[in-house]
Each structure stands twice: as C-alpha cells, then as structure tokens.
Design a protein around this motif. Structure first.
Motif, mmCIF file in Angstrom:
data_model
loop_
_atom_site.group_PDB
_atom_site.id
_atom_site.type_symbol
_atom_site.label_atom_id
_atom_site.label_comp_id
_atom_site.label_asym_id
_atom_site.label_seq_id
_atom_site.Cartn_x
_atom_site.Cartn_y
_atom_site.Cartn_z
ATOM 1 N N ASP A 5 0.841 -1.197 0.000
ATOM 2 C CA ASP A 5 0.000 0.000 0.000
ATOM 3 C C ASP A 5 0.879 1.252 0.000
ATOM 4 N N GLN A 6 0.492 2.238 -0.802
ATOM 5 C CA GLN A 6 1.266 3.469 -0.901
ATOM 6 C C GLN A 6 1.006 4.385 0.289
ATOM 7 N N ARG A 7 2.079 4.954 0.811
ATOM 8 C CA ARG A 7 1.962 5.950 1.858
ATOM 9 C C ARG A 7 2.196 7.337 1.257
ATOM 10 N N PRO A 8 1.828 8.396 1.965
ATOM 11 C CA PRO A 8 1.979 9.747 1.405
ATOM 12 C C PRO A 8 3.427 10.066 1.037
ATOM 13 N N ASN A 9 3.587 10.849 -0.024
ATOM 14 C CA ASN A 9 4.920 11.261 -0.454
ATOM 15 C C ASN A 9 5.576 12.163 0.583
ATOM 16 N N PHE A 10 6.912 12.108 0.601
ATOM 17 C CA PHE A 10 7.662 13.105 1.350
ATOM 18 C C PHE A 10 7.817 14.340 0.464
ATOM 19 N N CYS A 11 8.493 15.338 0.990
ATOM 20 C CA CYS A 11 8.591 16.607 0.280
ATOM 21 C C CYS A 11 9.205 16.425 -1.112
ATOM 22 N N GLU A 12 10.214 15.601 -1.211
ATOM 23 C CA GLU A 12 10.893 15.409 -2.493
ATOM 24 C C GLU A 12 9.957 14.852 -3.562
ATOM 25 N N GLY A 13 9.088 13.929 -3.176
ATOM 26 C CA GLY A 13 8.245 13.263 -4.150
ATOM 27 C C GLY A 13 6.840 13.827 -4.252
ATOM 28 N N ILE A 14 6.627 15.032 -3.739
ATOM 29 C CA ILE A 14 5.265 15.568 -3.675
ATOM 30 C C ILE A 14 4.702 15.841 -5.074
ATOM 31 N N VAL A 15 5.581 16.073 -6.040
ATOM 32 C CA VAL A 15 5.138 16.329 -7.407
ATOM 33 C C VAL A 15 5.289 15.084 -8.271
ATOM 34 N N SER A 16 6.475 14.483 -8.236
ATOM 35 C CA SER A 16 6.776 13.374 -9.141
ATOM 36 C C SER A 16 6.421 12.016 -8.578
ATOM 37 N N GLY A 17 6.333 11.899 -7.229
ATOM 38 C CA GLY A 17 6.074 10.595 -6.627
ATOM 39 C C GLY A 17 7.335 9.751 -6.548
ATOM 40 N N PRO A 18 7.191 8.473 -6.140
ATOM 41 C CA PRO A 18 8.369 7.630 -6.013
ATOM 42 C C PRO A 18 8.920 7.262 -7.390
ATOM 43 N N PRO A 19 10.241 6.943 -7.470
ATOM 44 C CA PRO A 19 11.185 6.902 -6.359
ATOM 45 C C PRO A 19 11.694 8.295 -5.968
ATOM 46 N N GLU A 20 11.990 8.454 -4.665
ATOM 47 C CA GLU A 20 12.592 9.690 -4.172
ATOM 48 C C GLU A 20 14.099 9.454 -4.117
ATOM 49 N N TYR A 21 14.800 9.898 -5.144
ATOM 50 C CA TYR A 21 16.199 9.517 -5.320
ATOM 51 C C TYR A 21 17.107 10.055 -4.219
ATOM 52 N N VAL A 22 16.984 11.353 -3.910
ATOM 53 C CA VAL A 22 17.869 11.959 -2.907
ATOM 54 C C VAL A 22 17.604 11.348 -1.530
ATOM 55 N N ASN A 23 16.331 11.176 -1.184
ATOM 56 C CA ASN A 23 16.007 10.585 0.110
ATOM 57 C C ASN A 23 16.546 9.159 0.227
ATOM 58 N N SER A 24 16.503 8.412 -0.867
ATOM 59 C CA SER A 24 17.028 7.047 -0.838
ATOM 60 C C SER A 24 18.542 7.045 -0.684
ATOM 61 N N ILE A 25 19.222 7.900 -1.447
ATOM 62 C CA ILE A 25 20.692 7.925 -1.401
ATOM 63 C C ILE A 25 21.189 8.406 -0.049
ATOM 64 N N THR A 26 20.571 9.455 0.497
ATOM 65 C CA THR A 26 21.031 9.984 1.787
ATOM 66 C C THR A 26 20.743 9.028 2.940
ATOM 67 N N SER A 27 19.899 8.030 2.710
ATOM 68 C CA SER A 27 19.667 7.015 3.749
ATOM 69 C C SER A 27 20.923 6.195 4.016
ATOM 70 N N LEU A 28 21.886 6.264 3.103
ATOM 71 C CA LEU A 28 23.155 5.564 3.313
ATOM 72 C C LEU A 28 23.899 6.099 4.534
ATOM 73 N N PHE A 29 23.621 7.348 4.941
ATOM 74 C CA PHE A 29 24.224 7.873 6.170
ATOM 75 C C PHE A 29 23.828 7.005 7.364
ATOM 76 N N LEU A 30 22.561 6.585 7.402
ATOM 77 C CA LEU A 30 22.083 5.745 8.494
ATOM 78 C C LEU A 30 22.811 4.403 8.500
ATOM 79 N N VAL A 31 22.980 3.829 7.322
ATOM 80 C CA VAL A 31 23.676 2.548 7.220
ATOM 81 C C VAL A 31 25.135 2.702 7.651
ATOM 82 N N PHE A 32 25.788 3.780 7.172
ATOM 83 C CA PHE A 32 27.209 3.976 7.464
ATOM 84 C C PHE A 32 27.465 4.139 8.959
ATOM 85 N N TYR A 33 26.722 5.042 9.602
ATOM 86 C CA TYR A 33 26.964 5.285 11.026
ATOM 87 C C TYR A 33 26.561 4.085 11.877
#
Length: 224
Positions: A5-33
């Motif tokens: 089920d689709q959840r509401p878009n974040f700010c990045e995807g409010i116009v284009s929808g998923p995928p949210e490229y920047v939000n996905s890439i910056t999630s690597l900070f969480l993995v790294f730390y």
C-alpha cells in the motif's frame, strides 16, 4: 494495510512521486553510522551495539521505503529507529544510576533494582509506542512517539553531566570533557534534523518549492 500500500509522499516526491532519489541515497548515512558503531568504534556495550545495528537496519528500510513508498518498508524504516531511541534513553539514564549507586554508593543491589525498574518502565513505553505506530488509526502519532525518547536522552545527558562533573578522578577529566563535547554535537545535530523534518514536511503541500531543499536528506545525515 498491505505491505505494498502506498503511503503519502515526502517533500521530495510531492510532485513526481516515487522513487525519491535523494532521500534514498542519503539514507546511506544511516547505514554507514550504524555499521561504524558495530565495526569501527571500540565499544563492547551490548545496548549501544544493538542500537547501532538497528540504525543500520533503519537505513536499509529507509532506502527501500523512499524508493517505493510502500507501507511495509515504511515500518522497516521507522520501527528500528524507534526501538534504538528507547534503548538509547535507557542506556543514558542507566549510566547515571550506575555512577550514583554502584560507583559512588558502593551498593550493587540498589543499582540492580533501580536499573531493573528503569528498564521495565522504558520497555513498557516502547511496546506501547510500537503498538500505536503500527495501528492504522494512530500511526500518524509516530513523530511524537519518536520525540519522547529523544527528549529523554537530552534530559539524561544533563543528568549525566551533573553526576560526572563531581568526584571524577583527575586522570579521567579530559576523557569526560571530550565525551560531553561529543554528546552535545550529537544532540545539536538531532535537534537540527528534527527542525528540518517538522518544518519542511509540514509546509511542503502549501509550498511545493520546498522540495528543492531536499531537507529530508539533511534529516538522514543529521539524525545519524
């Protein structure tokens, strides 16, 4: 809700929808730390190691979530972060109990009882928060539920400073001061992350141009 089920878009995807490229890439900070806490730092505390593993798991969930906006991946993104925050709150308060009752008070039994009561209370709050987070009619409370342990950690740091600036051996003074500086940086970055998240995500529908700030990516980097 179903996994896909689709959840509401974040700010990045409010116009284009998923995928949210920047939000996905910056999630690597969480993995790294998260992985840094497991394999780079020399830390043998099992709660901190578990929290580090949960942070890395949050990053993996966040990458998939922002790429798909699927409800299931949203749970993998949010729930480990919530668990890690409550574990961090327990650890932060337990440090002061250990110092006051075990080190200064020389009373192991009192420390064990107090630490056990603390663990019971915080784990009950965690279970209630998890139940509220996965229920369809209350999952929108997640931001508030996440804020509770984060604020608790900030309060605990103040208590730690009070307890550890008294009767600390001179040979450990520099290490204690360095630890406080690191904790202040951590709290400052978490507060910065929260401000970016709450302000931009709440205003994005009214001001679509905010999506170009990619502020949720700043959240990922700062909260890590």
């Amino acid at each position: 809700m179903k996994w896909t089920d689709q959840r509401p878009n974040f700010c990045e995807g409010i116009v284009s929808g998923p995928p949210e490229y920047v939000n996905s890439i910056t999630s690597l900070f969480l993995v790294f730390y998260g992985l840094a806490g497991l394999f780079i730092t020399q830390n043998h505390n099992i709660i901190i190691r578990a929290s580090s593993a949960l942070l890395a798991a949050t990053g993996i969930g966040s990458i998939a979530y922002h790429a798909t906006l699927h409800h299931g991946w949203g749970q993998v993104d949010g729930l480990p972060m919530l668990i890690a925050s409550y574990l961090g709150a327990y650890q932060a308060f337990d440090i002061s109990l250990y110092k006051r009752l075990y080190i200064d008070g020389k009373n192991q039994r009192r420390y064990e009882i107090a630490s056990g009561i603390l663990a019971f209370i915080i784990m009950c709050l965690l279970c209630i928060s998890l139940a509220l987070s996965v229920s369809d009619d209350t999952e929108h409370w997640f931001s508030i539920l996440f804020l509770i342990p984060e604020v608790s950690i900030a309060v605990a740091v103040g208590i730690i400073k009070y307890n550890f600036t008294n009767n600390v051996k001179l040979s450990f003074a520099n290490d204690v001061q360095r630890a406080f500086k690191i904790m202040y940086v951590g709290i400052g970055s978490a507060v910065t992350a929260a401000i970016f998240w709450f302000t931009t995500e709440s205003l994005c529908k009214s001001y679509p141009w905010l999506r170009f700030l990619y502020a949720h990516g700043i959240w990922h980097a700062s909260i890590s």
